[in-house]
Design a protein around this motif. Sequence first.
Motif, PDB file in Angstrom:
ATOM      1  N   THR A 120     -42.893 -14.906  20.634  1.00 46.73           N
ATOM      2  CA  THR A 120     -42.240 -14.315  19.472  1.00 46.73           C
ATOM      3  C   THR A 120     -40.984 -13.544  19.883  1.00 46.73           C
ATOM      4  O   THR A 120     -39.929 -13.681  19.258  1.00 46.73           O
ATOM      5  CB  THR A 120     -43.210 -13.360  18.742  1.00 46.73           C
ATOM      6  OG1 THR A 120     -44.414 -14.065  18.490  1.00 46.73           O
ATOM      7  CG2 THR A 120     -42.621 -12.870  17.449  1.00 46.73           C
ATOM      8  N   THR A 121     -41.120 -12.742  20.940  1.00 48.12           N
ATOM      9  CA  THR A 121     -39.968 -11.980  21.411  1.00 48.12           C
ATOM     10  C   THR A 121     -38.820 -12.917  21.787  1.00 48.12           C
ATOM     11  O   THR A 121     -37.677 -12.723  21.354  1.00 48.12           O
ATOM     12  CB  THR A 121     -40.369 -11.134  22.643  1.00 48.12           C
ATOM     13  OG1 THR A 121     -41.592 -10.478  22.350  1.00 48.12           O
ATOM     14  CG2 THR A 121     -39.300 -10.136  22.993  1.00 48.12           C
ATOM     15  N   VAL A 122     -39.161 -13.946  22.561  1.00 47.46           N
ATOM     16  CA  VAL A 122     -38.125 -14.880  23.002  1.00 47.46           C
ATOM     17  C   VAL A 122     -37.487 -15.585  21.804  1.00 47.46           C
ATOM     18  O   VAL A 122     -36.259 -15.704  21.723  1.00 47.46           O
ATOM     19  CB  VAL A 122     -38.721 -15.898  23.995  1.00 47.46           C
ATOM     20  CG1 VAL A 122     -37.730 -16.996  24.306  1.00 47.46           C
ATOM     21  CG2 VAL A 122     -39.149 -15.203  25.270  1.00 47.46           C
ATOM     22  N   GLY A 123     -38.333 -16.006  20.844  1.00 50.70           N
ATOM     23  CA  GLY A 123     -37.827 -16.707  19.659  1.00 50.70           C
ATOM     24  C   GLY A 123     -36.899 -15.823  18.824  1.00 50.70           C
ATOM     25  O   GLY A 123     -35.842 -16.257  18.366  1.00 50.70           O
ATOM     26  N   LEU A 124     -37.299 -14.549  18.663  1.00 53.77           N
ATOM     27  CA  LEU A 124     -36.475 -13.603  17.903  1.00 53.77           C
ATOM     28  C   LEU A 124     -35.130 -13.391  18.586  1.00 53.77           C
ATOM     29  O   LEU A 124     -34.080 -13.402  17.942  1.00 53.77           O
ATOM     30  CB  LEU A 124     -37.194 -12.257  17.797  1.00 53.77           C
ATOM     31  CG  LEU A 124     -38.248 -12.081  16.706  1.00 53.77           C
ATOM     32  CD1 LEU A 124     -38.803 -10.682  16.754  1.00 53.77           C
ATOM     33  CD2 LEU A 124     -37.633 -12.362  15.339  1.00 53.77           C
ATOM     34  N   ILE A 125     -35.200 -13.198  19.894  1.00 50.70           N
ATOM     35  CA  ILE A 125     -33.963 -12.966  20.642  1.00 50.70           C
ATOM     36  C   ILE A 125     -33.026 -14.161  20.489  1.00 50.70           C
ATOM     37  O   ILE A 125     -31.825 -14.003  20.233  1.00 50.70           O
ATOM     38  CB  ILE A 125     -34.278 -12.695  22.127  1.00 50.70           C
ATOM     39  CG1 ILE A 125     -34.947 -11.330  22.254  1.00 50.70           C
ATOM     40  CG2 ILE A 125     -33.031 -12.777  22.988  1.00 50.70           C
ATOM     41  CD1 ILE A 125     -35.460 -11.008  23.626  1.00 50.70           C
ATOM     42  N   ASN A 217     -41.022  -9.999   8.950  1.00 47.74           N
ATOM     43  CA  ASN A 217     -40.852 -11.105   8.021  1.00 47.74           C
ATOM     44  C   ASN A 217     -41.011 -12.470   8.681  1.00 47.74           C
ATOM     45  O   ASN A 217     -40.915 -13.492   8.019  1.00 47.74           O
ATOM     46  CB  ASN A 217     -39.493 -10.993   7.330  1.00 47.74           C
ATOM     47  CG  ASN A 217     -39.463  -9.802   6.410  1.00 47.74           C
ATOM     48  OD1 ASN A 217     -40.164  -9.775   5.414  1.00 47.74           O
ATOM     49  ND2 ASN A 217     -38.708  -8.779   6.789  1.00 47.74           N
ATOM     50  N   CYS A 218     -41.225 -12.474  10.000  1.00 44.92           N
ATOM     51  CA  CYS A 218     -41.452 -13.743  10.698  1.00 44.92           C
ATOM     52  C   CYS A 218     -42.905 -13.862  11.144  1.00 44.92           C
ATOM     53  O   CYS A 218     -43.260 -14.792  11.870  1.00 44.92           O
ATOM     54  CB  CYS A 218     -40.561 -13.856  11.926  1.00 44.92           C
ATOM     55  SG  CYS A 218     -38.822 -13.846  11.534  1.00 44.92           S
ATOM     56  N   LEU A 219     -43.746 -12.926  10.722  1.00 51.05           N
ATOM     57  CA  LEU A 219     -45.093 -12.871  11.286  1.00 51.05           C
ATOM     58  C   LEU A 219     -46.049 -13.926  10.729  1.00 51.05           C
ATOM     59  O   LEU A 219     -46.968 -14.338  11.429  1.00 51.05           O
ATOM     60  CB  LEU A 219     -45.694 -11.479  11.075  1.00 51.05           C
ATOM     61  CG  LEU A 219     -45.356 -10.485  12.191  1.00 51.05           C
ATOM     62  CD1 LEU A 219     -46.085  -9.184  11.968  1.00 51.05           C
ATOM     63  CD2 LEU A 219     -45.713 -11.051  13.555  1.00 51.05           C
ATOM     64  N   ALA A 220     -45.842 -14.374   9.476  1.00 46.33           N
ATOM     65  CA  ALA A 220     -46.804 -15.294   8.865  1.00 46.33           C
ATOM     66  C   ALA A 220     -47.077 -16.526   9.752  1.00 46.33           C
ATOM     67  O   ALA A 220     -48.236 -16.799  10.073  1.00 46.33           O
ATOM     68  CB  ALA A 220     -46.343 -15.693   7.474  1.00 46.33           C
TER      69      ALA A 220
END
Lengths: 303, 324
Positions: A120-125, A217-220
């Motif tokens: 998730t961290t990598v994707g967000l970055i 907002n990206c957690l689902a």
Amino acid sequence: MTISPFPEAYEAPPEPGRLRRQVQDFLRSPAAVAGLCLIIIIVLLALFAPLISPQDPYDLTQLDILDGRLPPGSESFSGLTYYLGTDSQGRDILSGILYGLRTSLTVGILSAFAAAIIGTTVGLIAAYFGGRTESTIMRLVDLQLSFPTILMALMMLAILGKGVLNVVIALIIAEWATYARTVRGTALVEREKEYIEAARSFRLPGWRILFRHLLPNCLAPVIVIATMQVARAIGLEATLSFLGLGASVTEPSLGMLISTGYQYLLTGLYWISFFPGIALLITIVSINLVGDRLRDVLNPRNV
Amino acid sequence: MAISLIRRLIQALFVILAMTVIVFVGVSVIGNPVDILINPDANQAERLRLIAHYGLDQPLWKQYLLFLQGLMHGDFGDSFVYGRPALGLILERLPATFELAISALLIAIVVGLPLGLYAGLHPHRISSRIIMSGSILGFSLPTFWVGLMLVMVFSVELHWLPTNGRGATAEMLGVQWSFLTRDGLAHLLLPAFNLALFKTSLVLRLTRAGVQEVLPQDYIKFARAKGLADRRIIFVHVLKNLMIPLVTIIGLEFGSLIAFSVVTESIFAWPGMGKLIIDSINLLDRPVIVAYLMMMVVLFVALNFLIDVCYTLLDPRVRLDAKA
């Protein structure tokens, strides 16, 4: 609407009762509720295994080799009933399953969550910064996703060596990319929305926008994938243990129990492999049922 | 078209190069190459000779170049267990694994496609629901456990099918194949079915999802309005548009079948690459491990490349995109 001096007021658009509606939605599916109940029971069984199992299967002094390979329902000399029979070491299969569940669940949950956090961290970055960072990260993700999980896991185990901890590491390395790709996809859509623009216009620091505004907002999709991945990781751990690359013979996981039972299966002693397999199956199916329903309820677009 | 193919080919070569770095780093930096490459039973003189032979006294970048050089020549060193070149050992077992994977793929398509088509065309029938529930089970059942149960039921209890090995083989094109003899076919049936289980569910679900996506389209309505027979609509209009996702998945899954055959081969003692790699990991036969890993990397990159090519052939839009 008055403009609040506190940027917090502009975080995730409030939707009163959304969670409650989703919970009600979830409960409408009998299969998912049954799955959820089974998961709760399985987790409780695993948690309290030392209290409820008739025998400590990892304590070799409690094992009696004379009780080896007894069929289900047999009684030992000490009056203990082996409801699901014993394995070749005289280990009570029921106790073995309860303790094995502990290993399976720990490995499954630990690896799925660690992979979720990293991915998730990598994707967000990738989504937030874009440009070179994004294309480099996504190249890596695509490269990784073009190899099947089991091959990545085998590759890691070939390098790291056998053992449960190494299985967890291998699973994390094999699975993080799935999260990264999905989160990036969702974040790319969210990034363009007004609340992010609002947060930017407040000149909030990047990390704050990233983790306080974009992430919730990206957690689902992350929740849906993580649920399914727990089931996958449990299955993979069992597979790798079955292949002799995971748990040790003295502290068997479900996969290891099934593996030790294999040689006896050919002579008709079915229970050593059969019952742990059923336990594994029930665990995986219940998690998948819940995950399937979560996908319908949370309705993320790109899972 | 040629330019985009060449570009993809270069990309593919780049991926292989990147993976050699990863495997090299894994084996030479994370692991201890002296332990990995040299048989623990070797005496001191032999150790020193091998350290010099593998260039382990050289700086890392030089070692990597040596590793690459060995790769180019297909020289991964000799297996500790068999005392023969590792690559040869793997290539020897390649046909057995391919035979298993192709059989499993065929089963998955022959069973999964019609069932998925049926479930997609009649989504509300009870039989469709049973098929879909069954496919969830197919996803959830651990492959290795199903394998054991197959052995238990069909071999131990019913004595219908043999439990291990390839059985009698016959030669075709200079390679031994099981499916050419009756005995070999009997040996092939259980492992192939076991390996196919997961993929059958996958093909089934994809086909159903595809059918439901295609059916509401205008060209299907138009075909109906023209008064075409249902049979023709299904086999020409629907199936044709299902091909793209299916070909991708089938291509990708063929690779994953080869990777997953590790499990099935271990259960049924099928003498393929998968059984070899598990034995090698357990015996720390590292030259074979490295050779296997590089082999799989090349195989997967080649598969992905082939899928890309199929894409361009199947879907004219992809070709246009590449030109633009």
